[in-house]
Motif scaffolding. Structure first.
Motif, PDB file in Angstrom:
ATOM      1  N   ASP A  93       0.827  -1.215   0.000  1.00  0.00           N
ATOM      2  CA  ASP A  93       0.000   0.000   0.000  1.00  0.00           C
ATOM      3  C   ASP A  93       0.859   1.261   0.000  1.00  0.00           C
ATOM      4  OD1 ASP A  93      -2.165  -1.679   0.077  1.00  0.00           O
ATOM      5  OD2 ASP A  93      -2.620  -1.351   2.203  1.00  0.00           O
TER       6      ASP A  93
ATOM      7  N   GLY B  19      -9.258 -12.467   7.801  1.00  0.00           N
ATOM      8  CA  GLY B  19      -8.873 -11.335   6.972  1.00  0.00           C
ATOM      9  C   GLY B  19      -7.810 -11.637   5.941  1.00  0.00           C
TER      10      GLY B  19
ATOM     11  N   ALA C 155      -8.473 -10.533   2.211  1.00  0.00           N
ATOM     12  CA  ALA C 155      -8.347  -9.103   1.926  1.00  0.00           C
ATOM     13  C   ALA C 155      -6.882  -8.708   1.777  1.00  0.00           C
ATOM     14  CB  ALA C 155      -9.004  -8.292   3.046  1.00  0.00           C
TER      15      ALA C 155
ATOM     16  N   ALA D 151      -3.336   1.444   9.441  1.00  0.00           N
ATOM     17  CA  ALA D 151      -4.461   1.453   8.498  1.00  0.00           C
ATOM     18  C   ALA D 151      -4.868   0.035   8.112  1.00  0.00           C
ATOM     19  CB  ALA D 151      -4.093   2.266   7.253  1.00  0.00           C
ATOM     20  N   VAL D 152      -3.896  -0.854   7.964  1.00  0.00           N
ATOM     21  CA  VAL D 152      -4.212  -2.240   7.617  1.00  0.00           C
ATOM     22  C   VAL D 152      -4.878  -2.941   8.794  1.00  0.00           C
ATOM     23  CG1 VAL D 152      -3.262  -4.456   6.861  1.00  0.00           C
ATOM     24  CG2 VAL D 152      -2.329  -2.325   5.947  1.00  0.00           C
TER      25      VAL D 152
ATOM     26  N   GLU E 261      -8.377  -1.888   8.944  1.00  0.00           N
ATOM     27  CA  GLU E 261      -9.151  -2.594   7.917  1.00  0.00           C
ATOM     28  C   GLU E 261      -9.547  -3.984   8.403  1.00  0.00           C
ATOM     29  OE1 GLU E 261      -8.231  -4.674   3.603  1.00  0.00           O
ATOM     30  OE2 GLU E 261      -7.058  -2.926   4.203  1.00  0.00           O
TER      31      GLU E 261
ATOM     32  N   ALA F 186     -12.218  -3.679  11.111  1.00  0.00           N
ATOM     33  CA  ALA F 186     -13.526  -3.224  10.610  1.00  0.00           C
ATOM     34  C   ALA F 186     -14.379  -4.379  10.130  1.00  0.00           C
ATOM     35  CB  ALA F 186     -13.326  -2.209   9.487  1.00  0.00           C
TER      36      ALA F 186
ATOM     37  N   THR G 188      -4.743  -6.523  16.377  1.00  0.00           N
ATOM     38  CA  THR G 188      -6.160  -6.492  16.034  1.00  0.00           C
ATOM     39  C   THR G 188      -7.014  -6.563  17.284  1.00  0.00           C
ATOM     40  OG1 THR G 188      -5.617  -7.670  13.986  1.00  0.00           O
ATOM     41  CG2 THR G 188      -7.940  -7.546  14.580  1.00  0.00           C
TER      42      THR G 188
END
Length: 451
Positions: free
Chosen positions: A21, A53, A56, A187-188, A191, A194, A283
């Motif tokens: 990213d 996850g 993703a 940010a990961v 994600e 979320a 997480t």
């Protein structure tokens, strides 16, 4: 060009996704994520593909292959082909991974050990980048690398877990340093969080999170000492004001330690829950928002503090600095970092600026660990020890300082000094006798030749 990107743990998959990213990986026409489960017991741990996850994260790559499946029943860490087998394995991997005849570049996690070293040998002319997800990148290279390997190295990519601290991995090689900022990694993790429902974890609010490590399995501590270390973590949680504890055991640890710890927690009047999940600690912290995170020297301590802004407590680092053996144990730098920042309360290089004390401390430790590979650090290591041993002596072993003839000399064990002088005298006597025998042999040979 096809890029093969090796990952042996789920945290590495997350960090590699963040590196993609952030645009930190070298350019490539096709990126192939190579899974090589590095667990001590891969048969009883969750496969990397099945972690929450994963799909993703895998979407950042063009293909995903599994080296462990290809090698089974051999584990990836046991992959060490003989030189004459290397062309055969290159043909096999090119066929099974659909590489064709295209040029390959490598992004490896650790060139000191297999399977990364094996892949570097198989693709013998591929340029190499080294990625690192944890605290060990701040330590020196474990083994001396061949000149051919050093010439192929292009860069290292590390997470800025200790803001502003430069890694010493491959310090002996002229590599470019790339840094993954914590905001990209956060940010990961956001994600990943979320896509989960915090209610599914059913975690008590305001609890302390204790992150277990597998120190017993690594032979660093025996089972009894590891249990006592975890008991001290419970005491730290109680002293921090927590009424309950959530214990996240290491994925490679067995169930016995967690059950014993439950009894200890109940005796202290603490609620206790074992978190049986494949979620990474970061997480869990994102979802749980614990009162405090407690561990020994887990990477999660620093990611919690500097990336997620969560209070942390380190327990047992001073004792572990003395228990670790041999001195060049790769865990030494991570323990020194956590002890210096969280126990001795040093500032990170980014916070301290020109008054940075952490960097010279770690460079001195690194020299004592790998003095043969890093001879250029001797002068600054000696100067640091001369000026700061009284404050940072716990990070060094007196016998190591004596063996390397480093200051302060008053700290050298007396018996060690006497033993060293006796050893020198003995070596001199042995050498003298050897020279005398050689001289006699040469004289006898010359005498026979003249007859």
């Amino acid at each position: 060009m096809i890029q093969l990107i090796q990952a042996s743990a789920y945290f590495q998959v997350v960090s590699l996704a963040a590196m993609v990213d952030a645009g930190l990986l070298p350019d490539a026409d096709r990126r192939v994520l190579v899974l090589a489960n590095g667990s001590q017991m891969p048969e009883i741990t969750t496969p990397l593909r099945e972690n929450p996850g994963f799909d993703a994260l895998a979407a950042r790559f063009d293909d995903v292959v599994d080296l462990g499946e290809l090698l089974w029943p051999r584990r990836p860490g046991q992959f060490n082909p003989r030189n004459e087998e290397l062309p055969l394995f290159e043909k096999l991997l090119r066929h099974r991974w659909n590489l064709g005849e295209e040029r390959v570049s490598l992004v490896l996690e650790s060139i000191q050990v297999n399977p990364a070293q094996a892949m570097a040998r198989i693709f013998f002319d591929a340029p190499i980048s080294v990625h690192s997800d944890g605290l060990m990148s701040y330590g020196p290279t474990r083994n001396k690398q061949s000149m051919q390997m050093l010439q192929r190295l292009r860069e290292t990519i590390h997470i800025d877990l200790v803001p502003g601290l430069e890694p010493m991995l491959l310090l002996e090689a002229p590599v470019q340093r790339k840094v993954l900022g914590l905001e990209s990694l956060a940010a990961v993790f956001a994600e990943l969080a979320a896509g989960l429902d915090p209610a599914e974890l059913d975690l008590p609010p305001g609890a302390a999170l204790v992150v277990g490590q597998y120190l017993g399995s690594l032979g660093i501590l025996d089972a009894a000492a590891e249990l006592e270390l975890h008991h001290r973590m419970l005491l730290a949680a109680r002293d921090a004001g927590a009424s309950s504890v959530v214990f996240k055991p290491h994925p490679s640890s067995g169930p016995t330690a967690a059950l014993q710890l439950r009894a200890r927690a109940e005796s202290l009047g603490l609620g206790f829950e074992i978190l049986d999940t494949d979620l990474l600690a970061e997480t869990v912290i994102t979802l749980m928002k614990p009162l405090v995170v407690i561990s020994c020297f887990s990477t999660a301590l620093l990611s919690a503090r500097y990336m997620l802004g969560t209070p942390v407590i380190a327990v047992g680092t001073a004792e572990l600095l003395q228990e670790l053996g041999p001195y060049q144990n790769s865990n030494r730098i991570p323990v020194s970092i956590v002890d210096a920042l969280l126990v001795q309360k040093l500032q990170t290089p980014a916070e301290a600026g020109p008054n940075d004390e952490l960097t010279p401390l770690l460079r001195a430790v690194a020299y004592c660990m790998q003095y043969e590979n890093l001879p250029g650090l001797r002068g600054e290591a000696a100067a640091f020890l001369e000026a700061n041993y009284s404050r940072f002596g716990a990070h060094f072993k007196r016998r190591r300082l004596a063996a390397l003839d480093l200051p302060p000399h008053w700290a050298h064990p007396r018996r060690r000094r006497h033993w060293g002088r006796r050893l020198q005298r003995r070596a001199l006597r042995v050498g003298t006798r050897s020279l005398q025998r050689l001289a006699r042999t040469l004289q006898e040979g010359a005498s026979r030749a003249s007859r």
